[in-house]
Design a protein around this motif. Structure first.
Motif, PDB file in Angstrom:
ATOM      1  N   ASP A   1       0.806  -1.217   0.000  1.00 14.02           N
ATOM      2  CA  ASP A   1       0.000   0.000   0.000  1.00 14.02           C
ATOM      3  C   ASP A   1       0.840   1.268   0.000  1.00 14.02           C
ATOM      4  O   ASP A   1       0.303   2.379   0.059  1.00 14.02           O
ATOM      5  CB  ASP A   1      -0.949   0.005   1.205  1.00 14.02           C
ATOM      6  N   GLY A   2       2.169   1.132  -0.014  1.00 15.26           N
ATOM      7  CA  GLY A   2       3.038   2.288  -0.073  1.00 15.26           C
ATOM      8  C   GLY A   2       3.307   2.951   1.249  1.00 15.26           C
ATOM      9  O   GLY A   2       3.953   4.005   1.294  1.00 15.26           O
ATOM     10  N   SER A   3       2.849   2.370   2.373  1.00 16.96           N
ATOM     11  CA  SER A   3       3.106   2.958   3.688  1.00 16.96           C
ATOM     12  C   SER A   3       4.560   2.770   4.072  1.00 16.96           C
ATOM     13  O   SER A   3       5.293   1.980   3.450  1.00 16.96           O
ATOM     14  CB  SER A   3       2.194   2.314   4.738  1.00 16.96           C
ATOM     15  N   SER A   4       4.996   3.471   5.115  1.00 15.90           N
ATOM     16  CA  SER A   4       6.397   3.394   5.535  1.00 15.90           C
ATOM     17  C   SER A   4       6.697   2.027   6.134  1.00 15.90           C
ATOM     18  O   SER A   4       5.838   1.379   6.741  1.00 15.90           O
ATOM     19  CB  SER A   4       6.689   4.485   6.568  1.00 15.90           C
ATOM     20  N   VAL A   5       7.953   1.603   5.972  1.00 15.89           N
ATOM     21  CA  VAL A   5       8.381   0.284   6.464  1.00 15.89           C
ATOM     22  C   VAL A   5       8.603   0.311   7.963  1.00 15.89           C
ATOM     23  O   VAL A   5       8.365  -0.666   8.665  1.00 15.89           O
ATOM     24  CB  VAL A   5       9.670  -0.147   5.730  1.00 15.89           C
ATOM     25  N   GLY A   6       9.049   1.420   8.502  1.00 18.60           N
ATOM     26  CA  GLY A   6       9.372   1.487   9.923  1.00 18.60           C
ATOM     27  C   GLY A   6      10.871   1.588  10.122  1.00 18.60           C
ATOM     28  O   GLY A   6      11.637   1.805   9.183  1.00 18.60           O
ATOM     29  N   TYR A   7      11.317   1.426  11.365  1.00 19.69           N
ATOM     30  CA  TYR A   7      12.738   1.543  11.668  1.00 19.69           C
ATOM     31  C   TYR A   7      13.520   0.409  11.018  1.00 19.69           C
ATOM     32  O   TYR A   7      13.026  -0.716  10.899  1.00 19.69           O
ATOM     33  CB  TYR A   7      12.962   1.507  13.174  1.00 19.69           C
ATOM     34  N   PRO A   8      14.751   0.666  10.639  1.00 18.59           N
ATOM     35  CA  PRO A   8      15.600  -0.430  10.135  1.00 18.59           C
ATOM     36  C   PRO A   8      15.939  -1.399  11.258  1.00 18.59           C
ATOM     37  O   PRO A   8      15.851  -1.065  12.445  1.00 18.59           O
ATOM     38  CB  PRO A   8      16.845   0.301   9.624  1.00 18.59           C
ATOM     39  N   THR A   9      16.334  -2.600  10.899  1.00 17.50           N
ATOM     40  CA  THR A   9      16.667  -3.626  11.885  1.00 17.50           C
ATOM     41  C   THR A   9      18.020  -4.257  11.552  1.00 17.50           C
ATOM     42  O   THR A   9      18.493  -4.176  10.413  1.00 17.50           O
ATOM     43  CB  THR A   9      15.604  -4.735  11.929  1.00 17.50           C
ATOM     44  N   GLU A  10      18.621  -4.865  12.547  1.00 17.96           N
ATOM     45  CA  GLU A  10      19.858  -5.609  12.359  1.00 17.96           C
ATOM     46  C   GLU A  10      19.794  -6.891  13.174  1.00 17.96           C
ATOM     47  O   GLU A  10      19.033  -6.992  14.153  1.00 17.96           O
ATOM     48  CB  GLU A  10      21.083  -4.785  12.782  1.00 17.96           C
ATOM     49  N   ILE A  11      20.595  -7.857  12.793  1.00 23.21           N
ATOM     50  CA  ILE A  11      20.720  -9.111  13.533  1.00 23.21           C
ATOM     51  C   ILE A  11      22.089  -9.120  14.194  1.00 23.21           C
ATOM     52  O   ILE A  11      23.116  -8.985  13.511  1.00 23.21           O
ATOM     53  CB  ILE A  11      20.562 -10.330  12.615  1.00 23.21           C
ATOM     54  N   ASP A  12      22.133  -9.252  15.507  1.00 24.00           N
ATOM     55  CA  ASP A  12      23.389  -9.327  16.258  1.00 24.00           C
ATOM     56  C   ASP A  12      23.685 -10.783  16.588  1.00 24.00           C
ATOM     57  O   ASP A  12      22.806 -11.523  17.059  1.00 24.00           O
ATOM     58  CB  ASP A  12      23.293  -8.499  17.534  1.00 24.00           C
ATOM     59  N   TYR A  13      24.936 -11.182  16.354  1.00 24.44           N
ATOM     60  CA  TYR A  13      25.353 -12.573  16.523  1.00 24.44           C
ATOM     61  C   TYR A  13      26.286 -12.710  17.721  1.00 24.44           C
ATOM     62  O   TYR A  13      27.151 -11.856  17.963  1.00 24.44           O
ATOM     63  CB  TYR A  13      26.060 -13.070  15.263  1.00 24.44           C
ATOM     64  N   PHE A  14      26.134 -13.809  18.464  1.00 24.22           N
ATOM     65  CA  PHE A  14      26.946 -14.070  19.653  1.00 24.22           C
ATOM     66  C   PHE A  14      27.386 -15.532  19.682  1.00 24.22           C
ATOM     67  O   PHE A  14      26.755 -16.399  19.061  1.00 24.22           O
ATOM     68  CB  PHE A  14      26.142 -13.779  20.932  1.00 24.22           C
ATOM     69  N   ILE A  15      28.473 -15.770  20.416  1.00 23.30           N
ATOM     70  CA  ILE A  15      28.902 -17.125  20.755  1.00 23.30           C
ATOM     71  C   ILE A  15      28.737 -17.281  22.262  1.00 23.30           C
ATOM     72  O   ILE A  15      29.282 -16.473  23.029  1.00 23.30           O
ATOM     73  CB  ILE A  15      30.367 -17.393  20.355  1.00 23.30           C
ATOM     74  N   VAL A  16      27.990 -18.295  22.693  1.00 33.15           N
ATOM     75  CA  VAL A  16      27.772 -18.547  24.117  1.00 33.15           C
ATOM     76  C   VAL A  16      28.211 -19.970  24.441  1.00 33.15           C
ATOM     77  O   VAL A  16      28.384 -20.799  23.541  1.00 33.15           O
ATOM     78  CB  VAL A  16      26.291 -18.336  24.506  1.00 33.15           C
ATOM     79  N   ALA A  17      28.422 -20.244  25.713  1.00 28.79           N
ATOM     80  CA  ALA A  17      28.866 -21.571  26.149  1.00 28.79           C
ATOM     81  C   ALA A  17      28.164 -21.928  27.440  1.00 28.79           C
ATOM     82  O   ALA A  17      27.773 -21.048  28.228  1.00 28.79           O
ATOM     83  CB  ALA A  17      30.380 -21.599  26.334  1.00 28.79           C
ATOM     84  N   ASP A  18      28.013 -23.234  27.683  1.00 28.43           N
ATOM     85  CA  ASP A  18      27.449 -23.685  28.949  1.00 28.43           C
ATOM     86  C   ASP A  18      28.574 -24.013  29.911  1.00 28.43           C
ATOM     87  O   ASP A  18      29.760 -23.818  29.623  1.00 28.43           O
ATOM     88  CB  ASP A  18      26.499 -24.864  28.745  1.00 28.43           C
ATOM     89  N   GLN A  19      28.201 -24.532  31.093  1.00 28.47           N
ATOM     90  CA  GLN A  19      29.197 -24.773  32.132  1.00 28.47           C
ATOM     91  C   GLN A  19      30.180 -25.878  31.786  1.00 28.47           C
ATOM     92  O   GLN A  19      31.250 -25.991  32.378  1.00 28.47           O
ATOM     93  CB  GLN A  19      28.487 -25.111  33.443  1.00 28.47           C
ATOM     94  N   THR A  20      29.855 -26.711  30.811  1.00 27.80           N
ATOM     95  CA  THR A  20      30.768 -27.774  30.403  1.00 27.80           C
ATOM     96  C   THR A  20      31.661 -27.370  29.235  1.00 27.80           C
ATOM     97  O   THR A  20      32.490 -28.151  28.793  1.00 27.80           O
ATOM     98  CB  THR A  20      29.985 -29.040  30.019  1.00 27.80           C
ATOM     99  N   GLY A  21      31.456 -26.145  28.714  1.00 28.78           N
ATOM    100  CA  GLY A  21      32.270 -25.674  27.599  1.00 28.78           C
ATOM    101  C   GLY A  21      31.658 -25.896  26.237  1.00 28.78           C
ATOM    102  O   GLY A  21      32.270 -25.526  25.225  1.00 28.78           O
ATOM    103  N   VAL A  22      30.472 -26.501  26.171  1.00 25.62           N
ATOM    104  CA  VAL A  22      29.803 -26.682  24.877  1.00 25.62           C
ATOM    105  C   VAL A  22      29.389 -25.314  24.354  1.00 25.62           C
ATOM    106  O   VAL A  22      28.813 -24.506  25.093  1.00 25.62           O
ATOM    107  CB  VAL A  22      28.578 -27.604  25.029  1.00 25.62           C
ATOM    108  N   MET A  23      29.665 -25.032  23.090  1.00 25.94           N
ATOM    109  CA  MET A  23      29.424 -23.701  22.526  1.00 25.94           C
ATOM    110  C   MET A  23      28.223 -23.690  21.594  1.00 25.94           C
ATOM    111  O   MET A  23      27.930 -24.678  20.908  1.00 25.94           O
ATOM    112  CB  MET A  23      30.681 -23.204  21.801  1.00 25.94           C
ATOM    113  N   TYR A  24      27.556 -22.527  21.580  1.00 26.01           N
ATOM    114  CA  TYR A  24      26.371 -22.327  20.760  1.00 26.01           C
ATOM    115  C   TYR A  24      26.476 -20.980  20.041  1.00 26.01           C
ATOM    116  O   TYR A  24      27.156 -20.067  20.502  1.00 26.01           O
ATOM    117  CB  TYR A  24      25.092 -22.304  21.619  1.00 26.01           C
ATOM    118  N   ARG A  25      25.765 -20.884  18.914  1.00 27.18           N
ATOM    119  CA  ARG A  25      25.555 -19.598  18.264  1.00 27.18           C
ATOM    120  C   ARG A  25      24.185 -19.079  18.676  1.00 27.18           C
ATOM    121  O   ARG A  25      23.208 -19.835  18.720  1.00 27.18           O
ATOM    122  CB  ARG A  25      25.612 -19.728  16.739  1.00 27.18           C
TER     123      ARG A  25
END
Length: 375
Positions: free
Chosen positions: A118-142
């Motif tokens: 309909d030609g209306s405004s899209v709104g604010y721009p967005t971004e995706i922030d990426y991190f690396i996390v780990a649990d207490q045993t050292g297993v890593m996740y994105r």
């Protein structure tokens, strides 16, 4: 019979209005060539400014497209908001992953929403922030979060974190010294082990003069900065290669990886629990009875090491009331190297490091001048 002067038969061209000359170009060709030259001059007057403006627009657009991407790798508008949200998410009870913690922020990428029909405004721009996390045993996740970016500079997280298990590194084909390529492996020997232990003791002994002697730097304007606060150190060479290309059998210059265990006055007596550090070292005269460690750096820098590269100006170890670098072991001592590693068993020839006096110096002139001017 004599010929009369200026006879008509001897001077037929003197009275001619036009005389043919050899080598004159065809007038038609001259006119054609002149026409093309006029066209070239006219075209250049118009095309050169147009091409210049076009190149400016192309290069300017390329720079505008590349700058945000380069900046996003070091920081982003939504980084702080995303980090705070992810920390709160990991700390909730019950925890999404036991003992979860953020290891690093891994960058951000802008997202582009399609324009509404309909030609209306899209709104604010967005971004995706990426991190690396780990649990207490050292297993890593994105983990990643979607963040809305207000033009005023604010940011708001508008999604829950994602969580993806990272694959475990494969052991097959991954050697401890893969980064040294096809260089020929060289075994250790008593002289080499003793030289490395002597350098390690000097490096952790707190005395710049002792470390300089251990390195063997002949330049009187060079000094070396050791660690201080270490009461004992053990070392272990875990691998070495020759810098001589194949098929040479020259072992005079080696690159080696050494692991060191450091003990402070507050460390536990058991050497297996001492904190550990690792270096790549450059060894000269390695095939002699007196090998010399002439440079050291982080693991992986062995091929780039050059003799005496760790030197600092001699006046960097002089002065009054400078900053002293002191080894302070962590309150929680990290797990030792596994028993399968050679470094887990200290060398029987290891000797305690000298408890030399701390250098009352600053590692650089800049720090010294900052201290004096700052008050």
């Amino acid at each position: 019979m004599s010929r009369k002067k200026n006879s008509a038969s001897s001077t037929p061209w003197l009275e001619a209005p036009e005389v043919p000359v050899a080598g004159i170009s065809d007038p038609a060709k001259v006119e054609k060539r002149s026409k093309w030259m006029r066209r070239a001059v006219f075209s250049s007057v118009l095309l050169v400014p147009v091409m210049a403006i076009t190149m400016i627009l192309i290069l300017g657009g390329k720079a505008a497209n590349e700058t945000p991407a380069a900046a996003a790798m070091s920081s982003s508008q939504g980084q702080a908001a995303a980090t705070a949200t992810l920390q709160q998410w990991l700390a909730q009870t019950p925890a999404p992953i036991p003992g979860g913690r953020i290891l690093s922020w891994a960058g951000a990428s802008m997202t582009t929403a399609p324009a509404p029909a309909d030609g209306s405004s899209v709104g604010y721009p967005t971004e995706i922030d990426y991190f690396i996390v780990a649990d207490q045993t050292g297993v890593m996740y994105r983990s990643s979060l979607l963040v809305s970016l207000d033009p005023s500079g604010a940011a708001q997280v508008i999604s829950l974190p994602s969580l993806e298990l990272m694959p475990t590194a494969r052991g097959d084909g991954v050697g401890a010294f893969a980064e040294w390529g096809g260089l020929r492996s060289v075994g250790s020997n008593p002289s080499l082990d003793a030289a490395v232990q002597n350098w390690a003791s000097a490096y952790a002994g707190g005395d710049p003069d002792t470390l300089r002697l251990a390195v063997g730097d002949p330049d009187a304007e060079h000094a070396y900065l050791p660690l201080t606060g270490v009461s004992a150190v053990t070392s272990q060479v875990t691998g070495a290669v020759s810098t001589a290309p194949a098929p040479s059998s020259d072992n005079s210059t080696l690159i080696a990886r050494v692991q060191m265990q450091l003990q402070s006055p507050t460390s536990k007596p058991d050497t297996a629990a001492w904190p550990q550090i690792s270096f790549d070292i450059l060894i000269q005269r390695a095939d002699s009875a007196a090998p010399q460690i002439v440079a050291w750096g982080a693991p992986g820098t062995g091929l780039a090491l050059t003799a005496y590269q760790n030197a600092v100006p001699v006046d960097s170890t002089e002065g009054d009331g400078g900053v002293v670098t002191t080894f302070n072991p962590p309150s929680t001592i990290p797990a030792p190297i596994s028993s399968s590693s050679p470094a887990a068993t200290p060398s029987p020839t290891s000797k305690p490091a000298s408890s030399g006096s701390r250098p009352s110096s600053t590692p650089s002139k800049t720090q010294a001048s900052t201290k004096k001017t700052g008050g």
